[in-house]
Enzyme design. Structure first.
Site: not given
Ligand SMILES: *Cc1c(COP(=O)(O)O)cnc(C)c1O
Length: 388
Positions: A50, A181, A107, A206
């Site tokens: 961890r 982000d 998001y 992503k």
């Molecule tokens: C998918 C996404 C998230 C969240 O990420 P997860 O891996 O699904 O927890 C946060 N910000 C954006 C812009 C996203 O597309």
């Protein structure tokens, strides 16, 4: 050795020199929770997974190198079990009574975390159109501690000027943190730390992972004190990714540059095709010169990414028909994988924000344009639109 200074090379090598014990070129998947100690408290740098794991460390160093490329100093990376886990851990820097100013197009999961979880702990949130730096500056409160940006946003692909916003926020108060982000752009297209942001957050699920086969998240920063605090929180909270997940993301990152370039050139062609179609009301893509954020996007992004949104003349019915008629574009949530996806945000990814400031038009269709052959993709869309 001359330092490596290019994205394509770092994506393959950063944090990943051959394993000294065996010569393995690819970092092994260290499937272990604990590590033998030679004497009490004497370790080889790892005591419990961890806290730290060698496969995760390779990923963290690679992510830091990619986001820190344009900086004259090292950046620091931390990996998490999901994008949401990364965001939640970062928000633990904010105390009760403090205020977070966020994009009104964040998001949906981020909005849910802010409004329905963290608000209960006394943190205040407000949401504005961050493509307007004047509005943003005027919305800063004495207790504002964090400005939360996404650019391009999801699914309306609005563009926030990271350099301009960071400059104005910091001149108001150096204590206000700026987080971006960077999931939609990826470090190949956009590097927020070099533009003045304090933190970059990713859903590595992503574009970084890039193959729709793993969930993960990350935070990258340039300040050592923030890194020490967040690494402490990473271990204290414990939302860490397993070694196999880290390995999959590292494997995906190796082709990030190639993929982002193909995603972007394919998306340009898809957006141009859609602009010329009689069933289409509006195409939203930062690469189009009619897009209100085009000039800012040109300044801060290398290319314009793989996400395209489109509003059809036939509204919601036409949108639903279109997404059910494509054969290569799969009807699915998520984005950023090699395969093309299509969805209706109002009924799918953004269903939970109906009635909130994040509500999106019912007739909007969002495309995550993959890296398949462009002629096949356009034929697929053409076929689906001809049935409307
Ligand atoms: C998918 C996404 C998230 C969240 O990420 P997860 O891996 O699904 O927890 C946060 N910000 C954006 C812009 C996203 O597309």
């Amino acid at each position: 050795m001359t330092p490596i200074s290019h994205m394509e090379t770092l994506a393959i090598h950063a944090g990943q020199s051959p394993d000294p014990a065996t010569g393995a070129v690819i970092p092994p998947v260290y499937m272990t929770s604990t590590y033998a100690q030679e004497h009490v408290g004497v370790t080889k740098g790892f005591d419990y997974s961890r806290t730290a794991n060698p496969t995760r460390l390779a990923l963290e160093q690679c992510l830091a190198a990619l986001e820190g490329l344009e900086l004259k100093q090292p950046a620091y990376g931390l990996a998490f079990s999901s994008g949401m886990a990364a965001i939640d851990t970062l928000l633990r820097l904010i105390k009760p009574g403090e205020h977070v100013l966020a994009s009104n197009d964040v998001y949906g999961g981020t909005y849910r975390l802010f409004e329905h979880v963290l608000k209960d702990y006394g943190i205040k949130f407000s949401y504005i159109d961050v493509s307007n730096p004047n509005l943003l500056e005027n919305s800063l409160l004495p207790e504002t501690r964090l400005v939360w940006l996404e650019t391009p946003t999801n699914p309306l692909l609005k563009i926030a000027d990271i350099l301009e916003i960071s400059r104005r926020v910091k001149s108001r108060s150096p204590q206000i943190l700026v987080a971006v982000d960077n999931t939609f752009a990826s470090p190949h297209l956009q590097q927020p730390l070099a533009l003045g942001a304090d933190f970059v957050v990713h859903s590595t699920t992503k574009y970084l992972g890039g193959h729709s086969d793993v969930i993960g998240g990350a935070i990258v920063m340039k300040d050592r004190a923030s890194y020490e605090r967040l690494r402490y929180l990473q271990n204290a909270v414990g939302a860490v990714p397993g070694p196999m997940d880290c390995w999959l993301i590292l494997r995906g990152i190796k082709t990030l540059s190639l993929r982002m370039e193909r995603h972007s050139t394919n998306a340009v062609k898809v957006s141009e095709y859609l602009c010329g179609h009689s069933a289409v009301e509006q195409v939203i893509y930062p690469g189009l010169d009619i897009h209100p954020g085009h000039e800012v996007a040109k300044k801060q992004m290398k290319m314009f990414g793989g996400m395209v949104s489109v509003i059809l003349k036939g509204g919601e019915n036409a949108a639903r028909k279109m997404v059910e008629a494509t054969r290569i574009f799969a009807l699915a949530e998520s984005l950023g994988g090699v395969e093309s996806l299509i969805e209706v945000p109002a009924a799918m990814t953004h269903a939970s924000v109906a009635g909130s400031p994040l509500e999106v038009p019912a007739g909007l269709v969002r495309l995550s344009v993959g890296i398949e052959n462009i002629d096949d993709l356009i034929a697929d869309l053409d076929n689906a639109l001809s049935g409307l």
